[in-house]
Scaffold this active site. Structure first.
Site, PDB file in Angstrom:
ATOM      1  N   PRO A   2      52.120 -44.689  79.336  1.00  0.00           N
ATOM      2  CA  PRO A   2      53.068 -44.998  80.334  1.00  0.00           C
ATOM      3  C   PRO A   2      52.800 -44.732  81.686  1.00  0.00           C
ATOM      4  CG  PRO A   2      53.825 -43.303  78.406  1.00  0.00           C
ATOM      5  CD  PRO A   2      52.250 -43.567  78.257  1.00  0.00           C
ATOM      6  N   GLU A   3      52.862 -45.691  82.397  1.00  0.00           N
ATOM      7  CA  GLU A   3      52.689 -45.601  83.974  1.00  0.00           C
ATOM      8  C   GLU A   3      54.013 -45.327  84.836  1.00  0.00           C
ATOM      9  OE1 GLU A   3      49.763 -45.842  85.766  1.00  0.00           O
ATOM     10  OE2 GLU A   3      48.489 -46.608  84.492  1.00  0.00           O
ATOM     11  N   HIS A  90      56.581 -36.875  64.431  1.00  0.00           N
ATOM     12  CA  HIS A  90      56.233 -36.910  65.843  1.00  0.00           C
ATOM     13  C   HIS A  90      57.387 -36.777  66.862  1.00  0.00           C
ATOM     14  CE1 HIS A  90      52.316 -38.214  64.392  1.00  0.00           C
ATOM     15  NE2 HIS A  90      52.748 -39.374  63.804  1.00  0.00           N
ATOM     16  N   ARG A 109      50.407 -38.670  69.816  1.00  0.00           N
ATOM     17  CA  ARG A 109      49.139 -38.256  70.252  1.00  0.00           C
ATOM     18  C   ARG A 109      49.403 -36.921  71.075  1.00  0.00           C
ATOM     19  NH1 ARG A 109      45.604 -42.709  72.666  1.00  0.00           N
ATOM     20  NH2 ARG A 109      44.011 -41.314  72.589  1.00  0.00           N
ATOM     21  N   ARG A 152      37.270 -42.053 105.903  1.00  0.00           N
ATOM     22  CA  ARG A 152      36.805 -41.981 104.432  1.00  0.00           C
ATOM     23  C   ARG A 152      36.024 -43.156 104.213  1.00  0.00           C
ATOM     24  NH1 ARG A 152      40.282 -38.372 101.682  1.00  0.00           N
ATOM     25  NH2 ARG A 152      38.943 -38.559  99.975  1.00  0.00           N
TER      26      ARG A 152
END
Ligand SMILES: [Zn+2]
Length: 270
Positions: A2-3, A90, A109, A152
């Site tokens: 999931p983002e 789960h 997981r 940078r």
């Protein structure tokens, strides 16, 4: 995994179930996920009323009237289930509201996390301490990027993935934003001029907002019945599209860097 857009949609979905509600029962079903679940989490949440929900980077925040905040991270495979028909191995945290709704945090997981922190001390929560601005907030500006990228030499892609520079951006959205802004992923961060930085800030917002919109507005849309956590938008511009056409007509290339892949268009990204 999931983002940020998935987490944002999750928070919006949870808001419709939890906002203003009293938590009648809160039951952790194991002692740990990625790390220990606080032993006092049940006691601090049971009977508390939810006064708001929010998000910081990829963490969801559930604020209570006791001055506590439940912080959740979905890890690689986490999702909240709403009024689940059955509870399985789960489902690691169950919440029942006084109104009779049930939520389950399901994470096969177990790379996710649960923490409970005093709301006043949120800024001191470990992962938040050195975190950069939210990509969808006003603090991510051209001025800000110009300041932090000055001098940078590292590739802009690596810099954008650094949570201290921008919070919550993952590989997919960085690839997409760089393509949209026409910036080569390997370009040293300090060598990008202000017009390109302006395009980059806009591109980051556009790719995230498009993904959030595609996710729908309810948790039911988010948690697909098959339990798979899919990405909302499978129509990426470059991500996963090696050898296919970029919108500019160029051919998308892929480069392995570390454990990730960088997808980009050598023609329009400079
Ligand atoms: Zn292109």
């Amino acid at each position: 995994m999931p983002e940020l857009p998935e987490v944002e949609t999750t928070v919006r979905g949870l808001r419709s179930v939890l906002e203003g509600e009293r938590l009648a029962e809160v039951t952790p079903r194991r002692a740990d996920l990625r790390r220990a679940i606080p032993a006092d989490l049940r006691q601090r949440l049971t009977g508390a009323r939810v006064i708001g929900l929010g998000r910081r980077a990829k963490y969801g925040l559930i604020y209570t009237d006791r001055g506590d905040t439940l912080i959740f991270h979905l890890g690689m495979s986490g999702r909240w289930r709403v009024d689940p028909a059955d509870i399985g191995t789960h489902d690691h945290l169950l919440i029942t509201t006084e109104a009779g709704r049930q939520l389950s945090l399901n994470d096969p997981r177990r790379f996710g996390s649960l923490d409970i922190i005093e709301t006043d001390a949120l800024a001191q929560f470990g992962p938040f301490q050195a975190m950069g601005p939210e990509p969808l907030g006003d603090d991510l500006s051209v001025d800000y990027l110009a300041r932090v990228l000055e001098g940078r030499l590292a590739p802009i892609k690596a810099l954008l993935l650094d949570q201290r520079i921008v919070a919550g951006l993952g590989n997919i959205y960085v690839c997409e934003a760089l393509n949209l802004a026409r910036i080569a992923p390997g370009k040293p961060g300090g060598q990008i001029g202000r017009p390109k930085l302006k395009a980059l800030v806009e591109a980051i917002r556009m790719v995230l907002e498009a993904a959030i919109l595609a996710g729908g507005s309810t948790l039911r849309d988010y948690a697909r019945p098959d339990g798979e956590l899919g990405y909302f938008s499978t129509q990426w511009r470059v991500y996963g599209r090696e050898g296919e056409a970029c919108p500019c007509g160029g051919i998308v290339a892929r480069r392995a860097d570390g454990g990730r892949s960088t997808f980009f268009c050598p023609k329009c990204q400079r």
